[in-house]
Design a protein around this motif. Structure first.
Motif, PDB file in Angstrom:
ATOM      1  N   TYR A  61      71.043  48.961 -12.168  1.00 12.43           N
ATOM      2  CA  TYR A  61      70.832  48.301 -10.882  1.00 12.43           C
ATOM      3  C   TYR A  61      69.476  48.680 -10.302  1.00 12.43           C
ATOM      4  N   ARG A 100      79.076  45.854  -5.985  1.00 15.93           N
ATOM      5  CA  ARG A 100      78.593  45.513  -7.313  1.00 15.93           C
ATOM      6  C   ARG A 100      78.227  44.035  -7.375  1.00 15.93           C
ATOM      7  N   LYS A 145      70.387  44.566 -12.588  1.00 20.53           N
ATOM      8  CA  LYS A 145      71.324  43.790 -11.784  1.00 20.53           C
ATOM      9  C   LYS A 145      71.055  44.079 -10.315  1.00 20.53           C
TER      10      LYS A 145
END
Length: 234
Positions: free
Chosen positions: A138, A91, A80
């Motif tokens: 991430y 986020r 992500k």
């Protein structure tokens, strides 16, 4: 290669000439909330294994795109991307993924049974991959993206479309049913297997760069096949 999918928009426009490898595809049918079908179509016509999938209101900063372009094969990793909001990391949205095209196809893309109603196709995609052994994380926080519309309220009407978000759609019940099915029966269940279903498409433009960079030689790859056979190619 940039693949743009027009999900049946009712407007007409001209596509200029770019010095890019570009495929611009339009879905003929205007199916509400057909994100699953549009993403499956875009990935079908992608040319590389490492792919990045995002919505129209989400774009990468230049150094983030360069980081992805030079990234090693993603394998079973799904990354992500964090957002840059006023210079601070936040986020990212759960429907923007940097991952392997082969991995995407291995687990049947995005479930098109969710198309036609809002919600849960992205969440189910991520959960199915996690349960199937993909690893979600991430990319490094210094590499970020920008969302042109940022709101903590999913029902916010300040959007680029006129469709209404509502938790009263069948998708929320469908998500529960699919989750229970995979809990009960295990691998390969909890998914309709619908792919490029219920719509047609056409190419509006296909372009190629005027010049292509010469790949860097890697002659060792040929001779290391036995190592890949021993340890698996992730």
């Amino acid at each position: 290669m940039f693949v743009i999918v027009d999900d049946g928009s009712p407007i007409s426009y001209e596509i200029p000439k770019f010095n890019l490898n570009l495929r611009w595809i339009r879905i003929n049918e205007d199916i509400p909330w057909n994100m699953a079908g549009a993403r499956n179509l875009g990935v079908t016509y992608a040319l590389s294994d490492n792919i990045f999938i995002n919505d129209v209101d989400f774009y990468l900063l230049p150094d983030t795109l360069e980081y992805m372009a030079h990234h090693k094969p993603c394998g079973r990793m799904i990354y992500k991307v964090g957002l840059d909001i006023n210079g601070k990391w936040a986020r990212g949205h759960c429907n923007a993924w940097f991952m392997s095209r082969a991995r995407f196809m291995r687990f049947f893309g995005v479930d098109e049974e969710f198309s036609g109603n809002w919600g849960r196709e992205d969440d189910m995609f991520a959960k199915l991959h996690k349960w199937s052994g993909s690893r979600l994380k991430y990319i490094p926080k210094k590499y970020r993206a920008i969302r042109t519309i940022v709101s903590n309220n999913e029902m916010d009407t300040s959007s680029y479309h006129t469709l209404k978000r509502s938790r009263d759609t069948q998708n929320f019940l469908l998500h529960k049913l699919k989750k229970q099915e995979i809990k009960t029966y295990g691998a390969e269940y909890g998914y309709s297997k619908l792919f490029l279903h219920n719509f047609t498409w056409k190419f509006l433009s296909e372009q190629r760069r005027d010049s292509r960079p010469t790949p860097k030689p890697n002659q060792w790859w040929w001779y290391l096949w036995y190592w890949r056979w021993l340890v698996g190619y992730n």
